[in-house]
Design a protein around this motif. Structure first.
Motif, short mmCIF file in Angstrom:
data_model
loop_
_atom_site.label_atom_id
_atom_site.label_comp_id
_atom_site.label_asym_id
_atom_site.label_seq_id
_atom_site.Cartn_x
_atom_site.Cartn_y
_atom_site.Cartn_z
N CYS A 1 3.25 -10.66 13.54
CA CYS A 1 3.42 -10.42 14.97
C CYS A 1 2.65 -11.47 15.78
N ILE A 2 3.33 -12.10 16.75
CA ILE A 2 2.65 -13.12 17.55
C ILE A 2 1.66 -12.51 18.55
N ALA A 3 1.77 -11.20 18.74
CA ALA A 3 0.88 -10.54 19.70
C ALA A 3 -0.38 -9.99 19.03
N CYS A 4 -0.22 -9.33 17.88
CA CYS A 4 -1.38 -8.67 17.28
C CYS A 4 -1.72 -9.20 15.88
N GLY A 5 -0.83 -10.02 15.29
CA GLY A 5 -1.12 -10.61 14.00
C GLY A 5 -0.81 -9.72 12.81
N GLU A 6 -0.37 -8.48 13.08
CA GLU A 6 0.01 -7.58 11.99
C GLU A 6 1.32 -8.06 11.35
N GLU A 7 1.52 -7.67 10.08
CA GLU A 7 2.78 -8.00 9.44
C GLU A 7 3.92 -7.24 10.11
N ILE A 8 5.04 -7.95 10.30
CA ILE A 8 6.22 -7.30 10.87
C ILE A 8 6.99 -6.64 9.72
N ALA A 9 7.44 -5.41 9.91
CA ALA A 9 8.15 -4.68 8.86
C ALA A 9 9.38 -5.46 8.39
N ALA A 10 9.58 -5.49 7.07
CA ALA A 10 10.70 -6.24 6.48
C ALA A 10 12.04 -5.78 7.04
N LYS A 11 12.15 -4.47 7.24
CA LYS A 11 13.39 -3.91 7.80
C LYS A 11 13.71 -4.49 9.17
N ARG A 12 12.64 -4.65 9.96
CA ARG A 12 12.78 -5.19 11.32
C ARG A 12 13.25 -6.65 11.27
N LEU A 13 12.71 -7.41 10.34
CA LEU A 13 13.10 -8.81 10.18
C LEU A 13 14.51 -8.93 9.62
N GLU A 14 14.90 -7.92 8.85
CA GLU A 14 16.25 -7.90 8.29
C GLU A 14 17.28 -7.76 9.41
N VAL A 15 16.97 -6.89 10.34
CA VAL A 15 17.86 -6.65 11.47
C VAL A 15 17.96 -7.90 12.35
#
Ligand SMILES: [Zn+2]
Length: 117
Positions: A87-101
């Motif tokens: 995440c460019i805002a908080c640095g947390e990993e973005i969920a794979a499902k979200r990136l899939e979409v």
């Protein structure tokens, strides 16, 4: 080479292809976005109102396309910088499902929903 980096280079290739497609589409439709006034003779059977409507739609499409180009370019940049998937805002990993979409998504679901920060 790990699986993850192979996935990433495949993803990068598909993003580059998408970028090229967007730019090509932008070029081939450039004619539709020209001001109607300067184009009267070539309007043909279309009425002026129709031509203006076509132009307005073409401009709206082009705006969306520019927006997408920016998102795709940013995603490629994040891949190149090793930041992709975070995440460019908080640095947390973005969920794979979200990136899939949407592989160009730049924020995690929490930041996207405005629940944080
Ligand atoms: Zn976040």
């Amino acid at each position: 080479m790990t699986d993850a980096s192979q996935d990433l280079s495949a993803l990068r290739a598909s993003l580059v292809a998408r970028l090229e497609g967007l730019r090509a589409a932008s070029e081939t439709t450039a004619e539709n976005r020209r001001p109607v006034e300067l184009d009267q003779t070539s309007v043909g059977r279309l009425s002026r109102m129709d031509a203006m409507q076509v132009q307005a739609m073409a401009l709206a499409t082009e705006r969306r396309r520019h927006e997408e180009v920016r998102r795709v370019e940013a995603a490629i940049k994040r891949i190149d910088e090793g930041e992709y998937g975070y995440c460019i805002a908080c640095g947390e990993e973005i969920a794979a499902k979200r990136l899939e979409v949407d592989p160009t998504v730049a924020t995690c679901i929490v930041c996207a929903s405005g629940a944080r920060g």
